[in-house]
Structures are given as C-alpha cells and as structure tokens.
Design a protein around this motif. Sequence first.
Motif, PDB file in Angstrom:
ATOM      1  N   ALA A  61      83.007 144.999  37.380  1.00 55.24           N
ATOM      2  CA  ALA A  61      83.038 144.801  35.926  1.00 55.24           C
ATOM      3  C   ALA A  61      81.607 144.942  35.407  1.00 55.24           C
ATOM      4  O   ALA A  61      80.635 144.641  36.104  1.00 55.24           O
ATOM      5  CB  ALA A  61      83.586 143.413  35.601  1.00 55.24           C
ATOM      6  N   ALA A  62      81.478 145.397  34.192  1.00 55.03           N
ATOM      7  CA  ALA A  62      80.152 145.616  33.595  1.00 55.03           C
ATOM      8  C   ALA A  62      79.512 144.285  33.196  1.00 55.03           C
ATOM      9  O   ALA A  62      80.196 143.353  32.768  1.00 55.03           O
ATOM     10  CB  ALA A  62      80.263 146.523  32.382  1.00 55.03           C
ATOM     11  N   THR A  63      78.224 144.226  33.350  1.00 56.51           N
ATOM     12  CA  THR A  63      77.425 143.103  32.860  1.00 56.51           C
ATOM     13  C   THR A  63      76.488 143.653  31.806  1.00 56.51           C
ATOM     14  O   THR A  63      75.724 144.588  32.078  1.00 56.51           O
ATOM     15  CB  THR A  63      76.600 142.461  34.000  1.00 56.51           C
ATOM     16  N   SER A  64      76.571 143.104  30.608  1.00 61.88           N
ATOM     17  CA  SER A  64      75.713 143.580  29.518  1.00 61.88           C
ATOM     18  C   SER A  64      74.453 142.729  29.452  1.00 61.88           C
ATOM     19  O   SER A  64      74.528 141.497  29.475  1.00 61.88           O
ATOM     20  CB  SER A  64      76.440 143.512  28.175  1.00 61.88           C
ATOM     21  N   VAL A  65      73.311 143.390  29.398  1.00 59.95           N
ATOM     22  CA  VAL A  65      72.027 142.710  29.241  1.00 59.95           C
ATOM     23  C   VAL A  65      71.278 143.383  28.100  1.00 59.95           C
ATOM     24  O   VAL A  65      71.537 144.542  27.764  1.00 59.95           O
ATOM     25  CB  VAL A  65      71.184 142.751  30.536  1.00 59.95           C
ATOM     26  N   THR A  66      70.368 142.627  27.504  1.00 60.41           N
ATOM     27  CA  THR A  66      69.516 143.187  26.458  1.00 60.41           C
ATOM     28  C   THR A  66      68.096 143.228  26.978  1.00 60.41           C
ATOM     29  O   THR A  66      67.558 142.215  27.434  1.00 60.41           O
ATOM     30  CB  THR A  66      69.575 142.332  25.180  1.00 60.41           C
ATOM     31  N   VAL A  67      67.514 144.405  26.934  1.00 55.65           N
ATOM     32  CA  VAL A  67      66.129 144.583  27.375  1.00 55.65           C
ATOM     33  C   VAL A  67      65.234 144.438  26.150  1.00 55.65           C
ATOM     34  O   VAL A  67      65.330 145.202  25.197  1.00 55.65           O
ATOM     35  CB  VAL A  67      65.918 145.971  28.026  1.00 55.65           C
ATOM     36  N   ALA A  68      64.402 143.406  26.195  1.00 58.32           N
ATOM     37  CA  ALA A  68      63.461 143.160  25.089  1.00 58.32           C
ATOM     38  C   ALA A  68      62.148 143.864  25.389  1.00 58.32           C
ATOM     39  O   ALA A  68      61.820 144.139  26.545  1.00 58.32           O
ATOM     40  CB  ALA A  68      63.236 141.664  24.928  1.00 58.32           C
ATOM     41  N   ALA A  69      61.431 144.137  24.337  1.00 58.90           N
ATOM     42  CA  ALA A  69      60.117 144.759  24.504  1.00 58.90           C
ATOM     43  C   ALA A  69      59.204 143.795  25.239  1.00 58.90           C
ATOM     44  O   ALA A  69      59.185 142.599  24.961  1.00 58.90           O
ATOM     45  CB  ALA A  69      59.527 145.107  23.143  1.00 58.90           C
ATOM     46  N   ALA A  70      58.451 144.320  26.207  1.00 61.62           N
ATOM     47  CA  ALA A  70      57.481 143.486  26.918  1.00 61.62           C
ATOM     48  C   ALA A  70      56.357 143.135  25.954  1.00 61.62           C
ATOM     49  O   ALA A  70      55.867 143.987  25.206  1.00 61.62           O
ATOM     50  CB  ALA A  70      56.940 144.238  28.124  1.00 61.62           C
ATOM     51  N   ALA A  71      55.982 141.893  25.956  1.00 64.20           N
ATOM     52  CA  ALA A  71      54.950 141.430  25.020  1.00 64.20           C
ATOM     53  C   ALA A  71      53.578 141.962  25.426  1.00 64.20           C
ATOM     54  O   ALA A  71      53.271 142.061  26.617  1.00 64.20           O
ATOM     55  CB  ALA A  71      54.934 139.916  24.990  1.00 64.20           C
ATOM     56  N   PRO A  72      52.755 142.276  24.438  1.00 62.32           N
ATOM     57  CA  PRO A  72      51.379 142.672  24.750  1.00 62.32           C
ATOM     58  C   PRO A  72      50.571 141.447  25.164  1.00 62.32           C
ATOM     59  O   PRO A  72      51.039 140.310  25.036  1.00 62.32           O
ATOM     60  CB  PRO A  72      50.866 143.242  23.412  1.00 62.32           C
ATOM     61  N   THR A  73      49.376 141.665  25.658  1.00 58.59           N
ATOM     62  CA  THR A  73      48.479 140.563  26.011  1.00 58.59           C
ATOM     63  C   THR A  73      47.166 140.752  25.279  1.00 58.59           C
ATOM     64  O   THR A  73      46.762 141.880  24.979  1.00 58.59           O
ATOM     65  CB  THR A  73      48.215 140.502  27.524  1.00 58.59           C
ATOM     66  N   VAL A  74      46.481 139.622  24.997  1.00 58.58           N
ATOM     67  CA  VAL A  74      45.201 139.684  24.297  1.00 58.58           C
ATOM     68  C   VAL A  74      44.373 138.471  24.680  1.00 58.58           C
ATOM     69  O   VAL A  74      44.907 137.387  24.905  1.00 58.58           O
ATOM     70  CB  VAL A  74      45.397 139.758  22.761  1.00 58.58           C
ATOM     71  N   SER A  75      43.069 138.671  24.786  1.00 63.06           N
ATOM     72  CA  SER A  75      42.149 137.553  25.032  1.00 63.06           C
ATOM     73  C   SER A  75      40.803 137.881  24.394  1.00 63.06           C
ATOM     74  O   SER A  75      40.395 139.037  24.346  1.00 63.06           O
ATOM     75  CB  SER A  75      41.981 137.286  26.528  1.00 63.06           C
ATOM     76  N   ILE A  76      40.145 136.833  23.886  1.00 61.49           N
ATOM     77  CA  ILE A  76      38.797 137.004  23.343  1.00 61.49           C
ATOM     78  C   ILE A  76      37.823 137.003  24.517  1.00 61.49           C
ATOM     79  O   ILE A  76      37.842 136.091  25.342  1.00 61.49           O
ATOM     80  CB  ILE A  76      38.448 135.888  22.339  1.00 61.49           C
ATOM     81  N   THR A  77      36.987 138.025  24.588  1.00 56.58           N
ATOM     82  CA  THR A  77      36.015 138.124  25.676  1.00 56.58           C
ATOM     83  C   THR A  77      34.608 137.746  25.218  1.00 56.58           C
ATOM     84  O   THR A  77      33.803 137.302  26.019  1.00 56.58           O
ATOM     85  CB  THR A  77      36.007 139.538  26.268  1.00 56.58           C
ATOM     86  N   VAL A  78      34.300 137.939  23.934  1.00 56.89           N
ATOM     87  CA  VAL A  78      32.998 137.558  23.368  1.00 56.89           C
ATOM     88  C   VAL A  78      33.238 137.029  21.971  1.00 56.89           C
ATOM     89  O   VAL A  78      33.878 137.715  21.172  1.00 56.89           O
ATOM     90  CB  VAL A  78      32.030 138.767  23.305  1.00 56.89           C
ATOM     91  N   PRO A  79      32.766 135.839  21.633  1.00 55.01           N
ATOM     92  CA  PRO A  79      32.078 134.884  22.487  1.00 55.01           C
ATOM     93  C   PRO A  79      33.075 134.105  23.331  1.00 55.01           C
ATOM     94  O   PRO A  79      34.247 134.006  22.972  1.00 55.01           O
ATOM     95  CB  PRO A  79      31.374 133.965  21.491  1.00 55.01           C
ATOM     96  N   THR A  80      32.609 133.534  24.414  1.00 52.98           N
ATOM     97  CA  THR A  80      33.481 132.753  25.277  1.00 52.98           C
ATOM     98  C   THR A  80      33.612 131.330  24.738  1.00 52.98           C
ATOM     99  O   THR A  80      32.812 130.894  23.907  1.00 52.98           O
ATOM    100  CB  THR A  80      32.938 132.712  26.715  1.00 52.98           C
ATOM    101  N   ASN A  81      34.621 130.644  25.211  1.00 52.95           N
ATOM    102  CA  ASN A  81      34.866 129.259  24.802  1.00 52.95           C
ATOM    103  C   ASN A  81      33.626 128.408  25.101  1.00 52.95           C
ATOM    104  O   ASN A  81      33.064 128.478  26.185  1.00 52.95           O
ATOM    105  CB  ASN A  81      36.077 128.702  25.553  1.00 52.95           C
ATOM    106  N   GLY A  82      33.188 127.623  24.109  1.00 62.47           N
ATOM    107  CA  GLY A  82      32.044 126.739  24.290  1.00 62.47           C
ATOM    108  C   GLY A  82      30.706 127.345  23.905  1.00 62.47           C
ATOM    109  O   GLY A  82      29.688 126.667  23.959  1.00 62.47           O
ATOM    110  N   THR A  83      30.700 128.597  23.494  1.00 64.38           N
ATOM    111  CA  THR A  83      29.459 129.253  23.085  1.00 64.38           C
ATOM    112  C   THR A  83      28.962 128.658  21.767  1.00 64.38           C
ATOM    113  O   THR A  83      29.752 128.257  20.924  1.00 64.38           O
ATOM    114  CB  THR A  83      29.693 130.770  22.910  1.00 64.38           C
TER     115      THR A  83
END
Length: 195
Positions: A61-83
């Motif tokens: 029997a078929a199984t239906s799934v929904t493929v969601a878009a993979a989320a992007p990633t982001v991080s601040i590199t400059v300045p760093t935390n505590g600067t």
Amino acid sequence: SATATAGTGATITQVQFLSGATVLGTDTIAPYTFDWTPTATGAVSLTAKITDSNGTTATSAATSVTVAAAAPTVSITVPTNGTSVALGTTTALTATAVANGGAIVSRVDFLAGTTSIGTALTTPFTVNWTPTAAGITALTARVTDSNGVSITSVIANVNVTAPSVALTAPTAGNLFAGVNQHGHRLRRGCWIELF
C-alpha cells in the motif's frame, strides 16, 4: 524499509522502493532498506514492490509523505559573541549563510535586537554598522532562501563601549584661592578686596 514474504516454495529475489512509478532503489538482502534523499519538495507517494523466485510480484500500500524544503543555515562570523566595539565607530558585520535542498541564498538581513541594520544579497554577506547607544547589543543575521524559508542565527552579544572621563584632581571639597568677577581674591573662605 520494508518487510517482505515470498510465495509458497519461493524466495524473495528483490525489493524495489518506488516513488510513484520511479524506482528509487533496490535491495536483495533482508532486512530490506534503502536510504532516500528527496530531490524535490511536495507530496510523494512511496511504495515497495517485491519480486520472488517464481517471478511473482506484489506492491505494498502507498505511504504518502510531504517533503519540506531543507532549511538554510546562517551564523554571524564577525564580530563574535562577547566582542567590544566603540560607540559611533563603523564596524563590519559578516555572516556565513548556506541554502540547502537545491535552493540558493536570496538575502541575509542583519539586525540589532529587532532593528534592521542592513541587507546583503551576495557573498560575502557583509554590512556596515555604526552603533548609536552604549551597552550590550544583540546582533543576529536572518537568511532567506529561494524557497522563501527564513532562519535566524544564534545571537552574538556585542558590548558597545562609550568613551569616559573622570576628574581626578582636585577632589571634592578642596578650597582654592581665586578671584571673583569683581577682582576680589578668596583666602581661607573670605573675599579680600585688592587695590
């Protein structure tokens, strides 16, 4: 993965995993599994089809799934935390952003708290920021990909420092000789008229 049972007197020769009519993969040894990496978003109908040594086939029997878009990633590199950065001094903010699942990075927005600092549309994702208030400022970067998916980075707390000055001499309460606007000199707390 799939469980499969062959017909009477037969053995399983293969199990195929399908998306609609497209064969995604085949396994010939139990346990029957296949690692699938979706290539498009949306609803998908998955089935498993067995073939036994008699040539008999059966489809699950078929199984239906929904493929969601993979989320992007982001991080601040400059300045760093505590600067620490100086109040009123222009500082470059830089973020690393990656889109996933075939998408591309459309934009990276930089924020101080909830206030927009600026937007970068191409790599390197950099904007200039001139802080206007002293204290701890929470900086974030928000990436948006071509699928419209947005993710916000972890906060980088930056200490905005203001210049300071303190009078060290004379100290409070000291008494000095001086001349007032009438030409009188102050000695020991009394004004003396000068001729």
